[in-house]
Write an enzyme that holds these catalytic residues in place. Structure first.
Site, short mmCIF file in Angstrom:
data_model
loop_
_atom_site.label_atom_id
_atom_site.label_comp_id
_atom_site.label_asym_id
_atom_site.label_seq_id
_atom_site.Cartn_x
_atom_site.Cartn_y
_atom_site.Cartn_z
N TRP A 102 88.68 129.69 23.83
CA TRP A 102 88.30 129.78 25.15
C TRP A 102 89.29 131.11 26.07
O TRP A 102 88.75 131.85 26.79
CB TRP A 102 88.16 128.68 26.26
CG TRP A 102 87.28 127.74 25.66
CD1 TRP A 102 87.36 126.50 25.19
CD2 TRP A 102 85.84 127.96 25.43
NE1 TRP A 102 86.28 125.82 24.76
CE2 TRP A 102 85.24 126.84 24.89
CE3 TRP A 102 84.91 128.85 26.09
CZ2 TRP A 102 83.89 126.56 24.71
CZ3 TRP A 102 83.57 128.53 25.95
CH2 TRP A 102 83.17 127.50 25.13
N ASP B 126 92.59 128.47 33.48
CA ASP B 126 91.45 127.59 33.07
C ASP B 126 91.71 126.26 32.87
O ASP B 126 92.24 125.87 31.93
CB ASP B 126 90.60 128.46 31.81
CG ASP B 126 89.31 127.48 31.34
OD1 ASP B 126 89.04 126.53 32.18
OD2 ASP B 126 88.66 127.86 30.35
N LYS C 96 83.40 118.25 32.28
CA LYS C 96 84.07 117.44 31.30
C LYS C 96 84.81 116.38 32.24
O LYS C 96 84.61 115.10 31.52
CB LYS C 96 85.29 118.35 30.74
CG LYS C 96 84.60 119.38 29.81
CD LYS C 96 85.56 120.55 29.57
CE LYS C 96 84.84 121.78 29.02
NZ LYS C 96 83.95 121.49 27.75
C1 LIG Z 1 88.64 125.13 28.37
C2 LIG Z 1 87.12 125.59 28.35
N1 LIG Z 1 86.93 126.81 29.18
C3 LIG Z 1 85.49 127.08 29.15
C4 LIG Z 1 84.73 126.45 28.69
C5 LIG Z 1 83.20 127.27 28.83
O1 LIG Z 1 82.62 126.33 29.81
P1 LIG Z 1 81.16 126.82 30.47
O2 LIG Z 1 80.25 126.16 29.09
O3 LIG Z 1 81.05 126.03 31.61
O4 LIG Z 1 80.98 128.22 30.31
C6 LIG Z 1 85.05 125.30 27.83
C7 LIG Z 1 83.69 124.39 27.14
O5 LIG Z 1 82.74 124.58 27.41
C8 LIG Z 1 86.15 125.20 27.83
O6 LIG Z 1 86.56 123.85 27.28
#
Ligand SMILES: Cc1ncc(COP(=O)(O)O)c(C=O)c1O
Length: 360
Positions: free
Chosen positions: A101, A171, A195
């Site tokens: 991520w 994040d 989550k």
């Molecule tokens: C730490 C983290 N950042 C970003 C995301 C991406 O999130 P989204 O699907 O809401 O864009 C996720 C998981 O899906 C994640 O676990």
């Protein structure tokens, strides 16, 4: 079939009390004769929902007055672009890459300016958090970026990096509200809510006021400008109204549970049960350096892909769902977010013990 123990990394388990209460209010929210899904976002009833949600979140996280709370769409991934578009005044940012991520966020930011990867744990499959006490922070960096809890790899920053005075952007998608945080240490804290907080489709951004300006990169869309949403109190356009409502219920649940200190104690107790078992098991083993272990996402392996697959299949049959590891690492992963009860982790460990006896 009744409810299962759902170890999904996200969308993930929500508190049963919250789901029941939402179900009760589905047809008639608080005497309005309609569902929150059907209600104008400009109505009095919704105004109260969003104002209360924000106030409760502020109370839970002890958010100072000079920070705005934004309820936005686009998930966490949209922030990968929104952050550089709004914050890259010098067009330089430092990224600490501790997983997929953070890596994705860094690649996205590189579309808008110079990205310096000042630390990484990719050399050992992101199984640890690098020492961030004295990194080569760029002199002209607009911010330093971290992914505080790495959902896929199960690592967590136990100490924030020393940014040498630069703005920290984090994040926190997979550790949101899992323990107390000192908001003043960050310029931006953001996370997708699917989550630890609510249904997919929204992201919460907590941002210090001085970072909200009109001076954004040329071409930044109105919808991707923090100022648009800050000025309109997250009601510039139709917000993810039902999501905000569920998040608000989860905030109330967290308050009733005793707040973030209590959640931390509860999460530590749950994680300890699983990690202690992994440390003594002859079949299963945790994949993360002990000091960096996440309280939320616990990856583990047997070392044999076929046996891993058998475990996931048999666990599912026993009512323990979504234990398959992320496709990039294999093995298993148990996500034990706030709403996973202690009994769920107990059931998992009991099942793992039995599986070990049968398969060793
Ligand atoms: C730490 C983290 N950042 C970003 C995301 C991406 O999130 P989204 O699907 O809401 O864009 C996720 C998981 O899906 C994640 O676990």
């Amino acid at each position: 079939m009744g409810r299962v123990y759902n170890f999904s990394a996200g969308p993930a388990v929500l508190p049963e009390e919250v789901l029941k209460s939402a179900a009760e209010e589905m047809l008639d929210y608080n005497g309005t004769g309609m569902s929150v899904m059907e209600m104008s976002h400009r109505s009095k009833a919704f105004e109260e929902i969003i104002t209360t949600a924000e106030a409760d979140l502020r109370e839970l996280m002890n958010i100072p007055d000079n920070y705005k709370v934004l309820f936005l769409q686009g998930g966490a991934s949209q922030q990968f672009a929104m952050i550089p578009m709004n914050l890259m005044k010098n067009k330089v940012a430092d990224y600490i890459v501790t997983g997929q991520w953070a890596k994705k966020a860094a690649s996205e930011a590189a579309k808008y300016g110079k990205v310096n990867k000042i630390a990484s744990s990719e050399d050992r499959t992101f199984s640890y958090i690098p020492d961030c006490s004295d990194l080569p922070i760029s002199e002209d960096a607009d911010y330093v970026y971290i992914c505080e809890n790495n959902t896929i790899y199960g690592t967590k920053f136990k100490e924030l990096p020393n940014t040498k005075g630069k703005t920290l952007v984090a994040d926190v998608s997979s550790c949101f509200l899992s323990e107390p945080v000192d908001v003043t240490k960050y310029g931006v804290i953001y996370g997708g809510v699917q989550k630890n907080i609510g249904p997919a489709g929204m992201v919460i951004v907590i941002i210090r006021e001085d970072l909200i300006t009109e001076d954004v990169l040329p071409g930044t869309p109105t919808m991707l400008t923090y100022k648009t949403h800050a000025d309109a109190k997250s009601l510039y356009n139709t917000p993810p109204a039902y999501g905000i409502y569920i998040c608000g219920k989860v905030f109330k649940w967290l308050k009733a549970m005793g707040g973030l200190e209590a959640m931390k104690a509860r999460n530590e107790k749950k994680a300890k049960l699983l990690y202690d078992f992994l440390d003594e098991s002859k079949l299963f083993k945790g994949t993360v350096e002990k000091k960096d272990r996440s309280l939320m996402n616990v990856p583990f392996v047997t070392g044999d892909a076929d046996l891993d697959a058998k475990f996931v299949k048999e666990a599912k049959a026993a009512g323990l769902e979504n234990l398959k590891g992320h496709r990039s690492v294999g093995g298993m992963r148990a996500s034990i977010y706030n709403a996973m009860p202690y009994e769920g982790v107990e059931a998992l460990v009991t099942f793992m013990k039995k599986f070990e006896e049968e398969n060793l």
